[in-house]
Design a protein around this motif. Sequence first.
Motif, short mmCIF file in Angstrom:
data_model
loop_
_atom_site.label_atom_id
_atom_site.label_comp_id
_atom_site.label_asym_id
_atom_site.label_seq_id
_atom_site.Cartn_x
_atom_site.Cartn_y
_atom_site.Cartn_z
N ASP A 6 52.36 61.87 46.45
CA ASP A 6 53.35 61.14 47.24
C ASP A 6 52.73 60.60 48.53
O ASP A 6 52.98 59.46 48.92
CB ASP A 6 54.54 62.03 47.58
N ASP A 7 51.92 61.42 49.20
CA ASP A 7 51.23 60.98 50.42
C ASP A 7 50.29 59.82 50.12
O ASP A 7 50.23 58.84 50.87
CB ASP A 7 50.44 62.12 51.06
N TRP A 8 49.54 59.93 49.03
CA TRP A 8 48.60 58.87 48.66
C TRP A 8 49.35 57.57 48.39
O TRP A 8 48.96 56.50 48.87
CB TRP A 8 47.79 59.27 47.44
N ILE A 9 50.45 57.66 47.66
CA ILE A 9 51.24 56.46 47.35
C ILE A 9 51.78 55.83 48.63
O ILE A 9 51.72 54.62 48.82
CB ILE A 9 52.38 56.79 46.37
N GLU A 10 52.28 56.66 49.52
CA GLU A 10 52.83 56.15 50.79
C GLU A 10 51.74 55.49 51.63
O GLU A 10 51.94 54.40 52.18
CB GLU A 10 53.50 57.27 51.57
N ASN A 11 50.56 56.11 51.72
CA ASN A 11 49.46 55.53 52.48
C ASN A 11 49.01 54.22 51.87
O ASN A 11 48.73 53.25 52.56
CB ASN A 11 48.28 56.50 52.57
N TRP A 12 48.90 54.19 50.53
CA TRP A 12 48.49 52.97 49.85
C TRP A 12 49.53 51.87 50.10
O TRP A 12 49.19 50.74 50.40
CB TRP A 12 48.33 53.23 48.36
N ARG A 13 50.80 52.21 50.00
CA ARG A 13 51.86 51.23 50.20
C ARG A 13 51.81 50.67 51.62
O ARG A 13 51.94 49.47 51.83
CB ARG A 13 53.23 51.86 49.92
N ASP A 14 51.61 51.56 52.61
CA ASP A 14 51.52 51.10 54.00
C ASP A 14 50.36 50.13 54.19
O ASP A 14 50.50 49.09 54.81
CB ASP A 14 51.35 52.29 54.95
N SER A 15 49.22 50.48 53.63
CA SER A 15 48.05 49.62 53.73
C SER A 15 48.30 48.29 53.03
O SER A 15 47.97 47.22 53.54
CB SER A 15 46.84 50.32 53.10
N PHE A 16 48.90 48.34 51.88
CA PHE A 16 49.19 47.16 51.09
C PHE A 16 50.13 46.21 51.83
O PHE A 16 49.89 45.01 51.91
CB PHE A 16 49.80 47.60 49.76
N VAL A 17 51.18 46.76 52.41
CA VAL A 17 52.16 45.94 53.13
C VAL A 17 51.52 45.29 54.35
O VAL A 17 51.76 44.12 54.63
CB VAL A 17 53.39 46.79 53.51
N LYS A 18 50.68 46.02 55.06
CA LYS A 18 50.03 45.49 56.27
C LYS A 18 49.09 44.34 55.91
O LYS A 18 49.06 43.32 56.59
CB LYS A 18 49.25 46.59 56.99
N GLU A 19 48.30 44.53 54.88
CA GLU A 19 47.29 43.54 54.53
C GLU A 19 47.85 42.42 53.68
O GLU A 19 47.36 41.30 53.73
CB GLU A 19 46.13 44.21 53.80
N ASN A 20 48.81 42.72 52.84
CA ASN A 20 49.36 41.76 51.90
C ASN A 20 48.29 41.17 51.00
O ASN A 20 48.36 40.02 50.59
CB ASN A 20 50.13 40.67 52.64
N LYS A 21 47.25 41.96 50.76
CA LYS A 21 46.14 41.54 49.92
C LYS A 21 45.82 42.63 48.91
O LYS A 21 46.05 43.80 49.16
CB LYS A 21 44.87 41.31 50.75
N LEU A 22 45.32 42.22 47.77
CA LEU A 22 44.79 43.14 46.78
C LEU A 22 43.36 42.73 46.47
O LEU A 22 42.99 41.56 46.62
CB LEU A 22 45.63 43.10 45.50
N TYR A 23 42.56 43.69 46.04
CA TYR A 23 41.15 43.45 45.80
C TYR A 23 40.75 43.96 44.42
O TYR A 23 41.29 44.96 43.94
CB TYR A 23 40.31 44.16 46.87
N HIS A 24 39.81 43.25 43.82
CA HIS A 24 39.29 43.63 42.50
C HIS A 24 37.77 43.64 42.60
O HIS A 24 37.17 42.69 43.10
CB HIS A 24 39.74 42.62 41.45
N GLY A 25 37.17 44.71 42.12
CA GLY A 25 35.72 44.82 42.14
C GLY A 25 35.14 44.73 40.75
O GLY A 25 35.63 45.37 39.82
N THR A 26 34.10 43.93 40.60
CA THR A 26 33.47 43.75 39.30
C THR A 26 32.03 43.30 39.52
O THR A 26 31.51 43.36 40.62
CB THR A 26 34.26 42.73 38.44
N SER A 27 31.39 42.83 38.48
CA SER A 27 30.04 42.28 38.56
C SER A 27 30.10 40.77 38.47
O SER A 27 30.96 40.21 37.77
CB SER A 27 29.19 42.83 37.41
N ASP A 28 29.18 40.11 39.14
CA ASP A 28 29.16 38.64 39.06
C ASP A 28 28.81 38.14 37.66
O ASP A 28 29.00 36.97 37.36
CB ASP A 28 28.23 38.04 40.11
N ILE A 29 28.38 39.02 36.80
CA ILE A 29 28.14 38.65 35.40
C ILE A 29 29.43 38.14 34.76
O ILE A 29 29.40 37.28 33.89
CB ILE A 29 27.56 39.85 34.61
N TYR A 30 30.56 38.65 35.21
CA TYR A 30 31.85 38.27 34.63
C TYR A 30 32.50 37.07 35.31
O TYR A 30 33.59 36.66 34.92
CB TYR A 30 32.81 39.46 34.69
#
Length: 76
Positions: A6-30
């Motif tokens: 629950d704490d992790w979800i709340e922290n993630w949600r707070d961070s998400f709302v503040k930034e309004n951004k999502l990130y995806h990590g991969t290799s430049d091969i793709y």
Amino acid sequence: MKILLDDWIENWRDSFVKENKLYHGTSDIYLQDILENGFNNSSQWGTIEDAVNNAGVVAGEVGGDPMIIEASVGEV
């Protein structure tokens, strides 16, 4: 355990709302495949820290350089 989750979800949600951004990590091969076909349904989006870690893992497994993709919430 539930309290930690629950704490992790709340922290993630707070961070998400503040930034309004999502990130995806991969290799430049793709990169070309992503540009031509978009992301598959199982692509994982999250914090910048998650994306950096995932990009390192993926690039280590398949080669290429780690790549981070940033998207506004409405784009994902």
